[in-house]
Design an enzyme around this catalytic site. Structure first.
Site, mmCIF file in Angstrom:
data_model
loop_
_atom_site.group_PDB
_atom_site.id
_atom_site.type_symbol
_atom_site.label_atom_id
_atom_site.label_comp_id
_atom_site.label_asym_id
_atom_site.label_seq_id
_atom_site.Cartn_x
_atom_site.Cartn_y
_atom_site.Cartn_z
ATOM 1 C CB THR A 740 15.645 59.078 40.411
ATOM 2 O OG1 THR A 740 15.916 59.925 39.192
ATOM 3 C CG2 THR A 740 14.386 58.424 40.457
ATOM 4 C CB CYS A 741 19.076 63.569 40.537
ATOM 5 S SG CYS A 741 18.770 63.112 38.849
ATOM 6 C CG PHE A 742 18.102 65.663 44.078
ATOM 7 C CD1 PHE A 742 19.327 66.097 44.072
ATOM 8 C CD2 PHE A 742 17.257 66.030 43.188
ATOM 9 C CE1 PHE A 742 19.781 67.142 43.524
ATOM 10 C CE2 PHE A 742 17.652 67.035 42.378
ATOM 11 C CZ PHE A 742 18.890 67.561 42.482
#
Length: 773
Positions: A740-742
């Site tokens: 989810t961070c990327f």
């Protein structure tokens, strides 16, 4: 030198690079540069450890022709042995360009790093390389000849090493004030010393007096000598372009950079004087104040509109562009001074970026812009705020301009440090309330780090996005009694005017205010929408009759009827309203003495306004006041005034509707091609799903179910703008995984459509939690 076969020795200085591509998540490269001439002579800089902005500041003397090609390549020493993995970009310069830069010394050269034509790895490069060209100190046969010339002048001997004042270094040469009797002899010795590598006096400040030792202290026995009797001494008064104007002299500083001394004005300059210019009046005829000087051969050419020439305390000229509030060393009148080259033709002639801005490339070669003053990023060129997207509706363009201004304010900058919030998924509201309310407002403005109990996920943005998504579903759940659905649907929310059944309800509304402030400050989205009057109260605007429709549709219709019809002898009512509090019917006056004030045709407009004011604000004033207390602790109210209520809704909640075509258009692929069967199946599945399931997929991959106003092209990752990415990874027997961070989903190469849909649906519906690989 006009022949293609003639060679010239020039000095290339490899200064630095910035914004190099980062190929590994948890480590930085060890960059070094390799300079090659016509692919047969190479020169290598030192290696700088663990940085994306290496500074080498190393020079090499290279022999080039006009037909030569100088290539500067940057590599990562840590990955240098891997196939194409150590390559970080290159810059190519023709010999003709290098010669022009060397002779005229145009200053610092900045060029974008490019990929090698023969590269097949598909790895992108980014960043800029900074370097310069100059003419080196004379060496070789000519150097030996000068040394012989020095030794042949027996009358000129150094009686002692150069005094300490000659060792003091200045980046900009300037002439010392000397007496007229000393000028010719001192300049003669300085010229010889400038040509010799054995001793090179460094230029001194123009306002420093001559050392008391003077010339006689440096010379043994001075003898009268004719300059024509000294072989080749006249060379300092001419160069490869011919004779210098009367009173001018060419010297070389300790770094090998030529500069010119004007003995008429007792000044120095980096630029060669015009051979046709007449000698200026003697210094004694000049006023005491320093006269304006041109910094180049463009004295007769006016600067462009909005430009101004200034000088540093050392006397070096620079140029100020009042249009963009930026400065540069390069004269804008030079034809060879190129503006920043952008990948899009429409931005090719816009000139330099504003001060503090930088253009970068994502891993997929998409351009985005970094505002270092506010530590923010944007897809849009700050030089073209009115032409962000020719196809975008006007409200989106207006919103984008306001958003850039809003986020550029100093109060919206993240403070140093981090704010850790630890929560349990099964106690989401309770743990979040306890953690947020115990923090000071300044602590909440630090980098937000969310940790879910029992999970090892590292929060680079994705974990916090999921926390905002989950807390939205908890705190706005009508079963908690703080909010209730509007009369339109079960989607938009309004404050529950009966929330007082919970004795701590005002404290929870302060908590909700802080949550909404955190959402705006940290650029996240809440998975909730509210009635228009809610946003108007935040902005301090007065609600209108149309806002009443979302709160009580039946009452709204009654008020509209009253305004549109004659109520004489039809409506018998007063300035009061009744409300049901858990079975207790109460009458409330809409204004003081309202029970005795009858509604007539003359005052019916006042009555309608009073009803709207009471139902939208007065009845829930205590809840609104508590909410605004928490909100204002993070977001100053006067800062959100720039938005209207519709734009504030975008700022808080983004856009709930998902445009599948826009999603597909702004998706990147790693390991897959857009035409691969698995990718076609994936988008076929997405198109077949209802809106709710599409939102769940988006939340599974990015941490939020909301889309920015400008669509998927504005998705944010851990390090700035980052597109939705489908990565080929895993075994067909495994479930898809997300980062989810990327904004990345790892999609295994499934063998058929049914398997893909089954695995994908199971992943988004039945899994939760974060881990570390």
């Amino acid at each position: 030198m006009s022949s293609e076969d003639n060679s010239l020795l020039v000095r290339i200085t490899v200064l630095a690079a910035n914004s190099l591509v980062k190929r590994e998540v948890f480590s930085l490269p060890d960059p070094f540069a390799v300079v090659s001439v016509d692919s047969d002579r190479t020169y290598t800089t030192n290696t700088i450890k663990r940085t994306l902005t290496p500074t080498w500041n190393q020079h090499f003397d290279i022999t080039i022709k006009r037909s030569s090609t100088i290539t500067i390549q940057v590599f990562d020493q840590r990955r240098f042995k891997k196939r194409d993995q150590g390559f970080l970009g290159l810059v190519r310069i023709t010999g003709n360009e290098a010669l022009g830069h060397s002779r005229n010394f145009h200053g610092l050269i900045s060029k974008d790093l490019a990929e090698a034509e023969s590269s097949s790895s598909g790895s992108s490069v980014s960043g800029k390389l900074l370097f310069s060209f100059s003419l080196p100190r004379t060496g070789g046969a000519h150097q030996r000849h000068v040394e012989q010339t020095i030794s042949s002048i027996s009358s000129l001997r150094l009686s002692s090493p150069p005094s300490s004042d000659l060792r003091s270094h200045r980046s900009t040469p300037s002439l010392r004030v000397e007496s007229p009797q000393q000028t010719s002899e001192t300049s003669m010795l300085s010229a010889l010393q400038g040509r010799s590598s054995s001793f090179s006096p460094r230029p001194q400040s123009s306002n420093s007096p001559l050392s008391p030792l003077s010339t006689t202290s440096r010379l043994g026995s001075r003898q009268t000598s004719n300059i024509n009797d000294v072989p080749h001494l006249q060379a300092v008064y001419e160069d490869e372009y011919g004779q210098l104007p009367p009173g001018w002299e060419r010297r070389i500083d300790p770094n090998g950079r030529p500069y010119y001394v004007d003995h008429n004005r007792r000044t120095t300059t980096w630029n060669r004087p015009d051979p046709l210019q007449q000698p200026p009046p003697p210094a004694s005829a000049l006023p005491a104040s320093r006269q304006p000087q041109t910094s180049s051969n463009y004295a007769d050419v006016p600067l462009p509109a909005g430009w101004e020439e200034r000088r540093t305390p050392e006397g070096r000229p620079y140029f100020l562009d009042h249009n963009t509030r930026s400065t540069t060393w390069n004269d804008p009148r030079r034809a060879t001074t190129a503006a920043v080259s952008l990948p899009e033709d429409r931005n090719a002639k816009l000139g330099p970026l504003p001060s503090g801005w930088e253009m970068r490339l994502t891993s997929t070669n998409r351009v985005y812009f970094v505002d270092h003053s506010t530590r923010t990023t944007t897809w849009d060129d700050p030089r073209v705020p009115t032409d962000l997207d020719s196809n975008a509706p006007q409200y989106k363009r207006d919103y984008r301009r306001k958003l850039i201004y809003f986020r550029s304010q100093p109060t919206m900058r993240t403070k140093d440090g981090k704010c850790e919030i630890n929560v349990r998924r099964n106690m989401m509201l309770e743990d979040s309330y306890a953690s947020i309310m115990k923090c000071r407002p300044d602590d909440l403005k630090k980098r937000l780090v969310i940790r879910f109990d029992g999970e090892d996920g590292l929060d680079y943005g994705g974990v916090s996005r999921e926390w905002f998504f989950l807390i939205s579903h908890e705190v706005f759940d009508p079963s908690y009694g703080l909010f209730q659905y509007s009369t339109h649907d079960n989607y938009t929310l309004q404050i529950n005017w009966l929330s007082g059944i919970n004795p701590d309800h005002l404290s929870y509304f302060t908590f909700v205010g802080r949550i909404m402030g955190l959402t705006i400050f940290h650029r996240r989205f809440l998975d909730a929408s509210f009635v228009p009057s809610f946003y108007k109260v935040i902005l301090g605007k007065k609600p209108s009759l149309s806002d009443l429709e979302g709160i009580d549709a039946e009452l709204h219709r009654s008020m509209v009827w009253i305004l549109n019809n004659d109520i004489t002898d039809v409506l018998e009512t007063t300035f009061t309203t009744t409300e049901d509090r858990f079975g207790e019917i109460r009458e409330v006056e809409l204004r003081t003495g309202g029970a005795d004030m009858h509604v007539t045709e003359a005052n019916k407009k006042e009555y309608v306004d009073a009803v709207v004011e009471y139902r939208t604000r007065t009845r829930v004033k205590a809840q609104y006041d508590a909410f605004m207390t928490g909100f204002k602790e993070l977001i100053p109210v006067d800062m959100v005034d720039v938005f209207d209520e519709r734009e504030l809704e975008f700022l808080i909640g983004g856009v709930p509707e998902i445009d599948t075509d826009d999603w597909i258009s702004y998706t990147d692929y790693r390991g897959y091609e857009k035409t691969d069967k698995v990718i076609e199946w994936f988008w076929q599945v997405v198109r077949s799903w209802p809106a709710e399931r599409k939102s769940r997929l988006l939340q599974f991959v990015t941490g939020t179910s909301r889309v920015p106003v400008n669509g998927f092209k504005d998705l944010q990752g851990s390090d700035g703008p980052r597109r939705f990415t489908i990565d080929k990874s895993g075994d067909p027997s495994q479930l898809p995984r997300s980062h989810t961070c990327f904004n990345r989903i790892e999609l295994p190469p499934y063998e058929d459509y049914a398997s893909l849909e089954k695995k994908l649906l199971f992943a988004i519906e039945e899994t939760e939690g974060f881990g570390v690989e």
